[in-house]
Design a protein around this motif. Structure first.
Motif, PDB file in Angstrom:
ATOM      1  N   ASN A  27       0.541  -1.221  -0.071  1.00 47.17           N
ATOM      2  CA  ASN A  27      -0.110   0.161   0.068  1.00 47.17           C
ATOM      3  C   ASN A  27       0.787   1.273   0.153  1.00 47.17           C
ATOM      4  O   ASN A  27       0.700   2.093   0.784  1.00 47.17           O
ATOM      5  N   PHE A  28       1.890   1.248  -0.903  1.00 45.89           N
ATOM      6  CA  PHE A  28       2.673   2.339  -0.963  1.00 45.89           C
ATOM      7  C   PHE A  28       1.960   3.593  -1.253  1.00 45.89           C
ATOM      8  O   PHE A  28       2.372   4.648  -0.921  1.00 45.89           O
ATOM      9  N   GLN A  29       1.004   3.531  -1.926  1.00 49.50           N
ATOM     10  CA  GLN A  29       0.314   4.850  -2.461  1.00 49.50           C
ATOM     11  C   GLN A  29      -0.491   5.739  -1.276  1.00 49.50           C
ATOM     12  O   GLN A  29      -0.537   6.764  -1.385  1.00 49.50           O
ATOM     13  N   ASP A  30      -0.445   5.034  -0.101  1.00 50.64           N
ATOM     14  CA  ASP A  30      -0.872   5.546   1.068  1.00 50.64           C
ATOM     15  C   ASP A  30       0.102   6.607   1.737  1.00 50.64           C
ATOM     16  O   ASP A  30      -0.300   7.377   2.748  1.00 50.64           O
ATOM     17  N   VAL A  31       1.321   6.445   1.441  1.00 49.53           N
ATOM     18  CA  VAL A  31       2.349   7.325   2.058  1.00 49.53           C
ATOM     19  C   VAL A  31       3.005   7.986   1.217  1.00 49.53           C
ATOM     20  O   VAL A  31       3.948   8.695   1.270  1.00 49.53           O
ATOM     21  N   ILE A  32       2.614   8.118  -0.330  1.00 47.09           N
ATOM     22  CA  ILE A  32       3.057   9.077  -1.249  1.00 47.09           C
ATOM     23  C   ILE A  32       3.192  10.440  -1.001  1.00 47.09           C
ATOM     24  O   ILE A  32       1.805  10.972  -0.561  1.00 47.09           O
ATOM     25  N   GLU A  33       4.144  11.269  -1.005  1.00 45.49           N
ATOM     26  CA  GLU A  33       3.956  12.731  -0.905  1.00 45.49           C
ATOM     27  C   GLU A  33       3.874  13.383  -2.338  1.00 45.49           C
ATOM     28  O   GLU A  33       4.964  13.141  -3.200  1.00 45.49           O
ATOM     29  N   PRO A  34       2.713  13.932  -2.709  1.00 41.71           N
ATOM     30  CA  PRO A  34       2.540  14.015  -4.225  1.00 41.71           C
ATOM     31  C   PRO A  34       3.503  15.140  -5.032  1.00 41.71           C
ATOM     32  O   PRO A  34       3.488  14.949  -6.135  1.00 41.71           O
ATOM     33  N   ASP A  35       4.227  15.983  -3.956  1.00 41.12           N
ATOM     34  CA  ASP A  35       5.007  16.975  -4.758  1.00 41.12           C
ATOM     35  C   ASP A  35       6.293  16.616  -4.288  1.00 41.12           C
ATOM     36  O   ASP A  35       6.993  17.770  -4.412  1.00 41.12           O
ATOM     37  N   LYS A  36       6.789  15.846  -3.754  1.00 41.81           N
ATOM     38  CA  LYS A  36       8.260  15.317  -3.354  1.00 41.81           C
ATOM     39  C   LYS A  36       8.689  14.200  -4.208  1.00 41.81           C
ATOM     40  O   LYS A  36       8.127  13.640  -4.995  1.00 41.81           O
ATOM     41  N   ILE A  37       9.892  14.071  -4.010  1.00 39.36           N
ATOM     42  CA  ILE A  37      10.576  12.673  -4.427  1.00 39.36           C
ATOM     43  C   ILE A  37      10.353  11.483  -3.633  1.00 39.36           C
ATOM     44  O   ILE A  37      10.565  11.631  -2.217  1.00 39.36           O
ATOM     45  N   ASN A  38       9.662  10.577  -4.132  1.00 42.96           N
ATOM     46  CA  ASN A  38       9.165   9.297  -3.310  1.00 42.96           C
ATOM     47  C   ASN A  38      10.001   7.983  -3.891  1.00 42.96           C
ATOM     48  O   ASN A  38       9.932   7.863  -5.059  1.00 42.96           O
ATOM     49  N   ILE A  39      10.785   7.353  -3.019  1.00 46.29           N
ATOM     50  CA  ILE A  39      11.705   6.355  -3.356  1.00 46.29           C
ATOM     51  C   ILE A  39      10.992   4.942  -2.750  1.00 46.29           C
ATOM     52  O   ILE A  39      11.055   4.817  -1.494  1.00 46.29           O
ATOM     53  N   ILE A  40      10.693   4.204  -3.504  1.00 44.62           N
ATOM     54  CA  ILE A  40      10.090   2.669  -2.965  1.00 44.62           C
ATOM     55  C   ILE A  40      11.267   1.672  -3.181  1.00 44.62           C
ATOM     56  O   ILE A  40      11.289   1.190  -4.386  1.00 44.62           O
ATOM     57  N   ASP A  41      11.749   1.364  -2.288  1.00 47.90           N
ATOM     58  CA  ASP A  41      12.843   0.224  -2.274  1.00 47.90           C
ATOM     59  C   ASP A  41      12.426  -0.901  -1.534  1.00 47.90           C
ATOM     60  O   ASP A  41      12.802  -1.092  -0.521  1.00 47.90           O
TER      61      ASP A  41
END
Length: 150
Positions: A27-41
């Protein structure tokens, strides 16, 4: 573990206080910051690999001015990540790294130059300490070689 990993970067640990780390496995979409750099590792899939496209779309739909860098695993010898073509649908830039230290641009939507198509370009690299990439060649089309003496 996090402190051990970030200490390998050649930056003071205090620099990392600007970064928000979140422990998440789904559920990574729940912690996405819409206007920032998001890294999913990394975005892990145990089965039904085709569903990755839906997960990536959920992340994509949460973005505004920000970006999401999503790491996926791929089968040894495969060019695409597990989930195949579904992993590419929303990507603007799709890069693969292989065990033979080859970085390849599979898809690039926004080019620096309208005549210099980056798709299909590749270059050799060496990874140090799990965080520092050293280039071993220039960007070239498949089949060309010009390894540098780095």
């Amino acid at each position: 573990e996090l402190k051990d990993r970030i200490s390998k970067f050649q930056r003071p640990l205090t620099d990392w206080k600007k970064v928000t780390f979140k422990d998440r496995g789904s559920n990574f979409q729940d912690v996405i910051e819409p206007d920032k750099i998001n890294i999913i590792d990394y975005l892990e899939l145990a089965d039904d690999f085709y569903k990755v496209g839906g997960q990536i779309k959920s992340i994509f739909d949460k973005l505004n001015k920000g970006i999401a860098l999503i790491a996926l695993q791929k089968k040894i010898g495969s060019e695409l990540a597990r989930g195949g073509d579904f992993t590419m649908e929303k990507s603007r830039l799709y890069i693969t790294l292989s065990r033979d230290n080859l970085c390849k641009i599979i898809k690039a939507k926004n080019w620096v130059s309208p005549i210099a198509k980056p798709t299909g370009k590749q270059r050799k690299y060496v990874l140090l300490h799990g965080c520092e990439f050293l280039t071993r060649s220039t960007w070239q089309t498949e089949g060309q070689t010009n390894e540098q003496d780095n």
